[in-house]
Design an enzyme around this catalytic site. Structure first.
Site, PDB file in Angstrom:
ATOM      1  N   TYR B 177      45.747  37.533  40.365  1.00  0.00           N
ATOM      2  CA  TYR B 177      44.318  37.868  40.722  1.00  0.00           C
ATOM      3  C   TYR B 177      43.353  37.195  40.424  1.00  0.00           C
ATOM      4  CZ  TYR B 177      42.750  39.831  36.164  1.00  0.00           C
ATOM      5  OH  TYR B 177      42.679  39.761  34.826  1.00  0.00           O
ATOM      6  N   CYS B 178      42.103  37.370  41.208  1.00  0.00           N
ATOM      7  CA  CYS B 178      40.845  36.609  40.906  1.00  0.00           C
ATOM      8  C   CYS B 178      39.691  37.368  41.076  1.00  0.00           C
ATOM      9  CB  CYS B 178      40.890  35.391  41.643  1.00  0.00           C
ATOM     10  SG  CYS B 178      41.054  35.426  43.367  1.00  0.00           S
TER      11      CYS B 178
END
Lengths: 224, 224
Positions: B177-178
């Site tokens: 994820y970012c």
DNA sequence: AGACTATTCAAAGGATCGTTTGAATACTGG
DNA sequence: CCAGTATTCAAACGATCCTTTGAATAGTCT
């Protein structure tokens, strides 16, 4: 920075939505459109601007896909495209209310004595609806009531309130609501009602907020 | 219309918030500020603009009370004033995603093959966190991880991913994820990981969305 | 206190936005 | 098909916004 073109184009698109809510006139439109659909002429009249100008603002809202239209007879009716638009307007409203001191000042000036009206929040009100000791008054114009209202609420537009006072049960507490937290109709209703000896309060928000909270909305006798 | 002055002043104030989100540059700032606090210089570098210009945009955001500052050493750090600002940005993002066709086109072009990455939504992920068969990878820059990350997530900034591949367990599915749904780091991570034989997917949103959903956030080993 | 530097300010240009006016359009309803 | 009308368009003006440039400010750190 890599991917600059991607970001420029992406944020550029989102900014179209931002630009759509960057004008007082358009925000007022959204607030009204959250109540019901309106024709261009109605919106122009309600907000005191020229029809051409209202049309131009509506075009911006439509380009940003915040509103949609349908034609009925020779009128074109504008409506919100999405419940998310209400969310957007609520987010702006909440930030303003919580953080812009100037808004406090304006409210103090024009909604003087507001705190005395002991605003009821939606959840509290919902619990009291089942008891039978409270009378819910929708003091918006009839056209807005017709497009959806609180369950069991009675429509008495603010202009007609005075002439219907004798029909109201003086033993039940009255809770008035209108378009939203900054709508003055409910304040005026509470003020008049109290002068005439009624127990009255206003609801803190309006119908769109009630709906957004997932609470039941009634329309032409049918529950949503 | 009565009360015109009240409405003009009120909507005028709310429009200041609308104006603050009416520029691509400022929206990009909000997206970044939802991750961590940034100095003016950092923001200017990250977004490829001059420092003076970044400072001017930040002033607009500050005037609208969307951001706050603190000084540390000779740097001034900007942060979001409120979680409601994330809500505002999310509302804009959601409307854009749902209704602006141009955004689809941009995403198709720059996030090609995105659907193959089988994005996981937050709630589904939360349920899987308790099982031990999934490895959570935070591929944002370390500074953002440090200000808060998913519980149990490991920080491997996208630039360092290649050199840390051999430390990753090939038998566990990896979820990267970012910053948010339009952040490319996670896509790049998934692509690289799959090329090297890992089972990998991306999370649909980013950390700010996780936090806004009321889910637990970890920071320096302490739960929020 | 004085050098240093991150940030802000001020001015100026070009671009975009808001409003008005008058004409054009597009649809209705007979 | 024609008259009528709600809405949109086009042009033009002033106001506001965005960006750049270079200088000023306000803090830090030695």
């Amino acid at each position: 920075m890599a991917h600059r073109e991607f970001k420029d184009r992406l944020y550029g698109e989102f900014a179209r939505i931002g630009k759509a809510v960057a004008s007082p006139q358009r925000l007022e439109f959204l607030d009204l459109l959250a109540q019901r659909e309106w024709s261009v002429e109605e919106l122009a009249n309600e907000t005191d601007q020229s029809i051409a100008n209202a049309s131009a603002h509506l075009k911006v809202l439509r380009t940003a896909q915040l509103v949609e239209t349908r034609r009925d007879g020779s009128y074109i009716y504008y409506r919100l495209a999405d419940q998310n638009v209400v969310r957007l307007w609520q987010a702006i409203r909440d930030i303003g209310q919580e953080r812009l001191a100037e808004i406090d000042r304006i409210v103090d000036q024009f909604m003087a004595g507001r705190d005395d009206f002991q605003p009821v929040d939606a959840q509290t009100l919902l619990n009291r609806l089942h008891e039978d000791d409270v009378l819910l008054l929708d003091v918006r114009p009839k056209a807005e009531y017709d497009q959806g209202h609180l369950p069991g609420a009675r429509s008495v537009p603010i202009d007609e309130l005075e002439s219907h006072l004798e029909e109201l049960d003086p033993d039940r507490e009255i809770i008035a609501y209108c378009r939203g937290p900054y709508c003055l109709f409910a304040d005026e209703a509470v003020e008049l009602l109290r002068q005439r000896g009624f127990q009255a309060r206003r609801m803190a928000d309006g119908l769109p907020d009630w709906r957004m909270a997932g609470l039941p909305v009634q329309r032409e006798g049918v529950n949503e």
